[in-house]
Design a protein around this motif. Structure first.
Motif, PDB file in Angstrom:
ATOM      1  N   LYS A 156       1.108  -1.039  -0.083  1.00 29.29           N
ATOM      2  CA  LYS A 156       0.142  -0.023   0.128  1.00 29.29           C
ATOM      3  C   LYS A 156       0.990   1.374   0.112  1.00 29.29           C
ATOM      4  N   VAL A 157       0.501   2.371  -0.831  1.00 32.66           N
ATOM      5  CA  VAL A 157       1.154   3.308  -0.617  1.00 32.66           C
ATOM      6  C   VAL A 157       0.319   4.762  -0.767  1.00 32.66           C
ATOM      7  N   ILE A 158       0.906   5.908  -0.435  1.00 34.41           N
ATOM      8  CA  ILE A 158       0.186   7.166  -0.527  1.00 34.41           C
ATOM      9  C   ILE A 158       0.519   7.898  -1.644  1.00 34.41           C
ATOM     10  N   VAL A 159      -0.465   8.108  -2.544  1.00 26.89           N
ATOM     11  CA  VAL A 159      -0.024   8.916  -3.797  1.00 26.89           C
ATOM     12  C   VAL A 159       0.097  10.481  -3.768  1.00 26.89           C
ATOM     13  N   ASP A 160       0.932  11.174  -4.023  1.00 31.50           N
ATOM     14  CA  ASP A 160       1.048  12.701  -3.919  1.00 31.50           C
ATOM     15  C   ASP A 160       0.454  13.359  -2.742  1.00 31.50           C
ATOM     16  N   ASN A 161       0.653  12.623  -1.477  1.00 29.24           N
ATOM     17  CA  ASN A 161       0.145  13.096  -0.375  1.00 29.24           C
ATOM     18  C   ASN A 161      -1.312  13.277  -0.155  1.00 29.24           C
ATOM     19  N   SER A 162      -1.968  12.328  -0.754  1.00 30.95           N
ATOM     20  CA  SER A 162      -3.712  12.254  -0.989  1.00 30.95           C
ATOM     21  C   SER A 162      -4.202  11.214  -1.289  1.00 30.95           C
ATOM     22  N   TYR A 163      -3.651  10.112  -1.918  1.00 29.88           N
ATOM     23  CA  TYR A 163      -4.725   9.220  -2.540  1.00 29.88           C
ATOM     24  C   TYR A 163      -3.844   7.771  -2.369  1.00 29.88           C
ATOM     25  N   ALA A 164      -4.743   6.701  -2.022  1.00 29.50           N
ATOM     26  CA  ALA A 164      -4.473   5.624  -1.904  1.00 29.50           C
ATOM     27  C   ALA A 164      -3.970   4.533  -3.131  1.00 29.50           C
ATOM     28  N   GLY A 165      -3.056   3.901  -3.184  1.00 29.09           N
ATOM     29  CA  GLY A 165      -2.369   3.043  -4.032  1.00 29.09           C
ATOM     30  C   GLY A 165      -1.894   1.842  -3.810  1.00 29.09           C
ATOM     31  N   LEU A 166      -1.826   0.934  -4.673  1.00 33.23           N
ATOM     32  CA  LEU A 166      -1.272  -0.247  -4.583  1.00 33.23           C
ATOM     33  C   LEU A 166      -0.126  -1.011  -5.565  1.00 33.23           C
ATOM     34  N   ILE A 167       1.078  -1.139  -5.009  1.00 34.90           N
ATOM     35  CA  ILE A 167       2.020  -1.608  -5.998  1.00 34.90           C
ATOM     36  C   ILE A 167       2.302  -3.314  -5.785  1.00 34.90           C
ATOM     37  N   TYR A 168       1.516  -4.171  -6.965  1.00 35.52           N
ATOM     38  CA  TYR A 168       1.490  -5.485  -6.728  1.00 35.52           C
ATOM     39  C   TYR A 168       2.935  -5.988  -6.489  1.00 35.52           C
ATOM     40  N   ASP A 169       3.125  -7.086  -5.909  1.00 36.40           N
ATOM     41  CA  ASP A 169       4.439  -7.901  -5.823  1.00 36.40           C
ATOM     42  C   ASP A 169       4.762  -8.251  -7.009  1.00 36.40           C
ATOM     43  N   SER A 170       4.221  -8.415  -8.043  1.00 37.54           N
ATOM     44  CA  SER A 170       4.527  -8.732  -9.436  1.00 37.54           C
ATOM     45  C   SER A 170       5.498  -7.445  -9.919  1.00 37.54           C
ATOM     46  N   GLU A 171       5.211  -6.028  -9.473  1.00 38.88           N
ATOM     47  CA  GLU A 171       5.754  -5.040  -9.983  1.00 38.88           C
ATOM     48  C   GLU A 171       7.047  -4.759  -9.396  1.00 38.88           C
ATOM     49  N   VAL A 172       7.302  -5.506  -8.290  1.00 43.44           N
ATOM     50  CA  VAL A 172       8.614  -4.981  -7.261  1.00 43.44           C
ATOM     51  C   VAL A 172       9.513  -6.018  -7.404  1.00 43.44           C
ATOM     52  N   PHE A 173      10.677  -5.362  -7.860  1.00 42.70           N
ATOM     53  CA  PHE A 173      12.075  -5.972  -8.160  1.00 42.70           C
ATOM     54  C   PHE A 173      13.070  -5.490  -7.111  1.00 42.70           C
ATOM     55  N   THR A 174      12.743  -4.855  -6.184  1.00 36.08           N
ATOM     56  CA  THR A 174      13.597  -4.152  -5.336  1.00 36.08           C
ATOM     57  C   THR A 174      13.076  -4.320  -3.966  1.00 36.08           C
ATOM     58  N   GLU A 175      13.952  -4.180  -2.912  1.00 36.66           N
ATOM     59  CA  GLU A 175      13.329  -4.217  -1.607  1.00 36.66           C
ATOM     60  C   GLU A 175      12.644  -2.879  -1.306  1.00 36.66           C
ATOM     61  N   LEU A 176      11.081  -2.926  -0.820  1.00 32.51           N
ATOM     62  CA  LEU A 176      10.572  -1.787  -0.488  1.00 32.51           C
ATOM     63  C   LEU A 176      10.327  -1.754   1.215  1.00 32.51           C
ATOM     64  N   ARG A 177      10.705  -0.669   1.780  1.00 30.84           N
ATOM     65  CA  ARG A 177      10.172  -0.479   3.138  1.00 30.84           C
ATOM     66  C   ARG A 177       9.278   0.590   3.374  1.00 30.84           C
ATOM     67  N   THR A 178       8.584   0.524   4.389  1.00 29.90           N
ATOM     68  CA  THR A 178       7.411   1.415   5.108  1.00 29.90           C
ATOM     69  C   THR A 178       8.571   2.873   5.285  1.00 29.90           C
ATOM     70  N   GLY A 179       7.899   3.905   4.760  1.00 26.81           N
ATOM     71  CA  GLY A 179       8.426   4.987   4.853  1.00 26.81           C
ATOM     72  C   GLY A 179       9.344   5.394   3.783  1.00 26.81           C
ATOM     73  N   ASP A 180       9.757   4.588   2.640  1.00 26.49           N
ATOM     74  CA  ASP A 180      10.422   5.062   1.460  1.00 26.49           C
ATOM     75  C   ASP A 180       9.543   6.061   0.824  1.00 26.49           C
ATOM     76  N   ARG A 181      10.139   6.972   0.203  1.00 23.36           N
ATOM     77  CA  ARG A 181       9.585   7.877  -0.821  1.00 23.36           C
ATOM     78  C   ARG A 181      10.177   7.764  -1.980  1.00 23.36           C
ATOM     79  N   LEU A 182       9.320   7.531  -2.816  1.00 24.37           N
ATOM     80  CA  LEU A 182       9.898   7.050  -4.433  1.00 24.37           C
ATOM     81  C   LEU A 182       9.170   7.829  -5.499  1.00 24.37           C
ATOM     82  N   ARG A 183       9.560   7.917  -6.783  1.00 21.93           N
ATOM     83  CA  ARG A 183       8.575   7.974  -7.806  1.00 21.93           C
ATOM     84  C   ARG A 183       8.059   6.958  -8.340  1.00 21.93           C
ATOM     85  N   ALA A 184       6.834   6.945  -8.986  1.00 22.61           N
ATOM     86  CA  ALA A 184       6.136   5.747  -9.486  1.00 22.61           C
ATOM     87  C   ALA A 184       5.487   6.195 -10.586  1.00 22.61           C
TER      88      ALA A 184
END
Length: 275
Positions: A156-184
């Motif tokens: 689960k991610v928060i998009v542009d400080n406003s919206y709920a979003g989801l990145i499926y496991d199949s789209e993740v090829f690196t380690e993600l951690r709670t609190g990471d700020r990224l471009r998507a």
């Protein structure tokens, strides 16, 4: 943050013109050098421990209206107090905690003004503060995300400080951690307003961009790499930060343009092979 005018100096700091709020103290420890009466200062305003409006030139890690990942500095019988970069810690009452917060642990919270005390507080009940409006995005749009929490489906991610979003496991090829700020990038806008995202560009633009990157990488590494279209997706992502699908399509594009050749050991620049 507010830009306020200096109205007078006192032994323990200076006072700023707060308009209808009256004069606001900026304590000595925050007063910049060479400030004069009449100068304007950018300050952050909050209530001190005695409920008085006070100013600081320090910048907090987050402000009202922000989602942030903050660490618990201490806990008492009323709630938890988070380190947000100011001398006075940020309060999270027990009623605003989804689970009992522990000292030293970090949590995603939302900063807001408490309607009763008018103090800045934080809440870990994130869903309540996410926008319920339909997101104004289209497929492929670039956004900023804050990684919120791991689920069975992905992150689960928060998009542009406003919206709920989801990145499926199949789209993740690196380690993600709670609190990471990224471009998507927006993959799908669902009918309910939820967003599916990917960490990589999609479509022809992604392939074209990465084809140029791959070509430059080959140039910089002696014209040869020991990675090919049969390499594991994790290895490809670790090296280039793209999915195996994007890698294979970009490689195929370069091959069709006769810029690379495929060997048993990997990929080579075509002109190196001829030489």
């Amino acid at each position: 943050m507010n830009r306020l005018r200096v109205v007078k100096f006192v032994d323990f700091g200076l006072y700023l013109d707060g308009g209808q709020s009256g004069e606001i103290l900026l304590p000595s420890r925050y007063v910049p050098q060479n400030v004069r009466e009449g100068d304007e200062l950018d300050v952050f305003l909050y209530l001190d421990s005695e409920e008085r409006l006070i100013a600081t030139t320090e910048h907090p890690k987050a402000m009202v209206g922000d989602f942030a990942y903050l660490q618990v500095a201490w806990v008492n019988n009323y709630g938890a107090f988070l380190d947000w970069g100011l001398m006075k810690d940020l309060f999270v009452p027990f009623r605003e905690q989804k689970m009992k917060m522990q000292k030293g642990h970090s949590y995603i919270v939302y900063l807001h003004i408490d309607e009763e005390s008018y103090r800045i507080m934080a809440s870990a009940k994130i869903d309540r503060f996410l926008s319920k409006e339909m997101p104004p995005y289209e497929e492929g749009d670039e956004v900023n995300i804050l990684v919120w929490q791991k689920t069975d489906l992905g992150f689960k991610v928060i998009v542009d400080n406003s919206y709920a979003g989801l990145i499926y496991d199949s789209e993740v090829f690196t380690e993600l951690r709670t609190g990471d700020r990224l471009r998507a990038y927006i993959k799908t806008v669902r009918p309910d307003g939820k967003l599916d995202l990917t960490l990589n560009k999609q479509g022809r633009a992604a392939i074209n961009d990465f084809a140029d990157v791959l070509l430059a990488f080959l140039e910089e590494h002696g014209g040869h790499i020991q990675v090919c279209d049969k390499s594991p997706a994790e290895e490809i992502y670790a090296l280039f930060g793209v999915s195996k699908k994007v890698f294979k399509k970009a490689l195929g594009d370069l091959y069709k343009r006769r810029l690379v050749v495929l060997t048993d050991e990997g990929v080579e620049l075509a002109r190196r092979k001829r030489g």
